[in-house]
Design a protein around this motif. Structure first.
Motif, PDB file in Angstrom:
ATOM      1  N   ARG A   1       0.826  -1.214   0.000  1.00 30.12           N
ATOM      2  CA  ARG A   1       0.000   0.000   0.000  1.00 30.12           C
ATOM      3  C   ARG A   1       0.858   1.261   0.000  1.00 30.12           C
ATOM      4  O   ARG A   1       0.523   2.252  -0.628  1.00 30.12           O
TER       5      ARG A   1
ATOM      6  N   LYS B   1       1.034   4.097  -2.897  1.00 28.82           N
ATOM      7  CA  LYS B   1       0.907   5.524  -2.592  1.00 28.82           C
ATOM      8  C   LYS B   1       2.117   6.297  -3.109  1.00 28.82           C
ATOM      9  O   LYS B   1       1.979   7.380  -3.680  1.00 28.82           O
TER      10      LYS B   1
ATOM     11  N   ASN C   1       1.920   9.094  -5.889  1.00 31.40           N
ATOM     12  CA  ASN C   1       2.445  10.428  -5.604  1.00 31.40           C
ATOM     13  C   ASN C   1       3.516  10.834  -6.610  1.00 31.40           C
ATOM     14  O   ASN C   1       3.623  12.003  -6.968  1.00 31.40           O
TER      15      ASN C   1
END
Length: 118
Positions: free
Chosen positions: A74, A78, A82
């Motif tokens: 996870r 992310k 990003n």
């Protein structure tokens, strides 16, 4: 601005606690999770909570054992999301992520303590 920014701005937060939740949602989630156990006698309630927590720790450990990367899936997702969104036109707000040291110049990694598989 009546309050000193040291009390509310991320730039001043201590990086020792590793959690990006700064409200009471965690407590509310836990209370909802143990709702049925709270109706029982104290020993039964505590035992049910103990078993549930042990089960959760085991499930999380089994999940972590399946990671194929050193960084949690996870967190990697992310990070990749990003990265896609981090194209800075003027370069003024560019931050550096140092994966080897598990830190970044924006201090988000330091503040949140993203887990890595050991």
């Amino acid at each position: 601005m009546k309050q000193n920014p040291r009390h509310w701005h991320k730039a001043y937060f201590n990086t020792h606690p590793k959690c990006d939740i700064i409200d009471k949602n965690l407590t509310e989630t836990f209370n909802g999770w143990i709702l049925q156990a709270r109706t029982k006698a104290i020993i039964s309630m505590l035992d049910e909570m103990r078993v549930a927590i042990m089960r959760r720790v085991r499930e999380n450990r089994e999940y972590a054992d399946k990671w194929s990367e050193e960084i949690a899936p996870r967190v990697m997702k992310k990070l990749n999301d990003n990265k896609k969104e981090s194209e800075v036109v003027n370069g003024v707000d560019r931050h550096t992520v140092i994966l080897h040291d598990k830190r970044c110049s924006c201090r988000e990694w330091d503040l949140k303590g993203y887990p890595v598989h050991m």
